[in-house]
Design an enzyme around this catalytic site. Structure first.
Site, PDB file in Angstrom:
ATOM      1  N   GLY A 154       0.721   2.145  33.286  1.00 46.90           N
ATOM      2  CA  GLY A 154      -0.671   2.461  33.006  1.00 46.90           C
ATOM      3  C   GLY A 154      -1.591   1.779  33.997  1.00 46.90           C
ATOM      4  O   GLY A 154      -1.224   1.569  35.163  1.00 46.90           O
ATOM      5  N   THR A 235       3.929 -10.134  30.683  1.00 45.82           N
ATOM      6  CA  THR A 235       2.525 -10.532  30.486  1.00 45.82           C
ATOM      7  C   THR A 235       1.854  -9.600  29.481  1.00 45.82           C
ATOM      8  O   THR A 235       0.634  -9.604  29.369  1.00 45.82           O
ATOM      9  CB  THR A 235       1.758 -10.478  31.820  1.00 45.82           C
ATOM     10  OG1 THR A 235       1.849  -9.155  32.373  1.00 45.82           O
ATOM     11  CG2 THR A 235       2.302 -11.490  32.811  1.00 45.82           C
ATOM     12  N   ARG A 237       3.254  -8.246  25.703  1.00 44.20           N
ATOM     13  CA  ARG A 237       3.390  -8.722  24.334  1.00 44.20           C
ATOM     14  C   ARG A 237       4.816  -9.210  24.125  1.00 44.20           C
ATOM     15  O   ARG A 237       5.773  -8.561  24.548  1.00 44.20           O
ATOM     16  CB  ARG A 237       3.065  -7.623  23.313  1.00 44.20           C
ATOM     17  CG  ARG A 237       1.595  -7.239  23.239  1.00 44.20           C
ATOM     18  CD  ARG A 237       0.735  -8.371  22.670  1.00 44.20           C
ATOM     19  NE  ARG A 237      -0.665  -7.992  22.528  1.00 44.20           N
ATOM     20  CZ  ARG A 237      -1.585  -8.141  23.464  1.00 44.20           C
ATOM     21  NH1 ARG A 237      -1.236  -8.655  24.642  1.00 44.20           N
ATOM     22  NH2 ARG A 237      -2.843  -7.796  23.237  1.00 44.20           N
ATOM     23  N   GLU A 266       1.576 -18.074  18.803  1.00 41.07           N
ATOM     24  CA  GLU A 266       0.643 -18.668  19.749  1.00 41.07           C
ATOM     25  C   GLU A 266      -0.438 -19.451  18.998  1.00 41.07           C
ATOM     26  O   GLU A 266      -0.973 -18.945  18.016  1.00 41.07           O
ATOM     27  CB  GLU A 266       0.005 -17.583  20.620  1.00 41.07           C
ATOM     28  CG  GLU A 266       1.016 -16.843  21.493  1.00 41.07           C
ATOM     29  CD  GLU A 266       0.380 -15.824  22.432  1.00 41.07           C
ATOM     30  OE1 GLU A 266      -0.867 -15.711  22.421  1.00 41.07           O
ATOM     31  OE2 GLU A 266       1.108 -15.155  23.155  1.00 41.07           O
ATOM     32  N   HIS A 285      -0.584 -17.719  27.766  1.00 39.40           N
ATOM     33  CA  HIS A 285      -1.322 -16.461  27.561  1.00 39.40           C
ATOM     34  C   HIS A 285      -2.623 -16.457  28.362  1.00 39.40           C
ATOM     35  O   HIS A 285      -3.719 -16.327  27.828  1.00 39.40           O
ATOM     36  CB  HIS A 285      -1.610 -16.207  26.079  1.00 39.40           C
ATOM     37  CG  HIS A 285      -1.764 -14.744  25.774  1.00 39.40           C
ATOM     38  ND1 HIS A 285      -1.485 -14.209  24.535  1.00 39.40           N
ATOM     39  CD2 HIS A 285      -2.175 -13.700  26.547  1.00 39.40           C
ATOM     40  CE1 HIS A 285      -1.720 -12.900  24.556  1.00 39.40           C
ATOM     41  NE2 HIS A 285      -2.133 -12.578  25.767  1.00 39.40           N
TER      42      HIS A 285
END
Length: 320
Positions: A154, A235, A237, A266, A285
């Site tokens: 994408g 990077t 999920r 997290e 993250h």
């Protein structure tokens, strides 16, 4: 009456300085919370007096139970226009408007390449050794002439592909609905299938949205199909990869290593084994954490709040 607004998960303490909040002066009292509140009771207590909440990405889930326990809440602003951790139906039933902001796609592209380069050239280990008095202890992997496999092509995956071509890499891509024409537009070739991509790639990078279709997309069989010298970069999920299988792959050498920016829990717990594995390059993250992105997030959050107060249209999220 002055309303109250809480800005959640402001880890760096920059939410109030990277945007002009003065349009809300005299109307909204804004406070930023720097610590992540994982405990539900503590979170409810912190937000109990708030009519407005600004949430950072998907750090804090807003499900039906939490929304029920926050009867004063009227406006929930999320950074970005996609947030799977917000129950939009429950919010609508509770009379809570949910809106969002723009979010740039270039920051996660840049971090993806930071992880790829850091892994290929053993940057963390060499930097650490240099500080300790050492000199050249590893031999890096070349990227030129190697194959980058992209699962997802994408906006982010397409940009990653174009950088790869600048490095002289061959780029394979795969996702369930990807066509050869769309792959070619990004400078990639469509792999024959997921397994074909995994078998042929020297670096595999994930760029998919987490959904019921993509959860656990890479499990033991897929990780074993990768080359022993290959790296996995995620990077997107954590849920895209079976985490137990990933730990085994890293410990037992099915793959050379992993670059990880996303985790099932997290912040990552202090005792999590991923913190200690020598073949893991991990970041907390940071994919979207840049000054430019944060300025966009908080500036547009102010705009959303101001629009809501004036009765003007907001950037409202709708169910996808």
């Amino acid at each position: 009456m002055t309303l109250r607004c809480a800005v959640l998960d402001d880890y760096q303490g920059v939410a109030l300085s990277l945007a002009d909040w003065s349009p809300l002066a005299g109307k909204v009292e804004v406070r930023a919370l720097r610590e992540h509140l994982a405990d539900r009771d503590q979170l409810v207590a912190a937000l109990a007096d708030c009519e407005i909440v600004v949430a950072m990405r998907e750090r804090t889930p807003f499900d039906a139970d939490l929304l029920r326990r926050l009867p004063r809440l009227r406006l929930l602003v999320t950074t970005g226009m996609r947030n799977a951790s917000i129950d939009l139906a429950a919010a609508a039933a509770a009379g809570v408007t949910v809106c969002g902001t723009a979010s740039g796609s270039t920051p996660p592209v840049e971090l993806t390449w930071a992880l790829i380069l850091g892994l290929a050239r053993q940057v963390p280990a060499e930097s650490r050794a240099l500080r300790e008095g050492g000199w050249q202890s590893t031999v890096g992997q070349d990227l030129h002439g190697r194959t980058l496999g992209l699962i997802g092509l994408g906006k982010i995956g397409g940009r990653v592909a174009r950088v790869a071509t600048a490095f002289g890499m061959d780029v394979l891509a795969w996702s369930r609905n990807l066509t050869p024409e769309r792959a070619a537009e990004a400078g990639a070739r469509l792999a024959a299938g997921k397994e074909d991509l995994l078998r042929r790639s020297d670096v595999v990078s994930l760029h998919l949205v987490l959904s019921e279709r993509t959860r656990g997309l890479l499990g033991e069989a897929e990780l074993r199909a990768m080359r022993p010298h290959a790296y996995l970069v995620n990077t997107s999920r954590a849920g895209l990869v079976d985490q137990a299988a990933l730990l085994r792959a890293l410990r037992e050498g099915w793959i050379a290593g992993a670059g990880l920016d996303v985790f099932e829990t997290e912040p990552l717990p202090a005792g999590d084994p991923l913190r200690a594995l020598p073949n893991v390059l991990a970041t907390p993250h940071l994919g979207y954490v840049t000054e430019g992105n944060y300025r966009t997030y908080y500036t547009e959050a102010v705009e959303d709040i101001a629009a809501f107060l004036s009765g003007s249209p907001v950037r409202e999220l709708t169910a996808r």
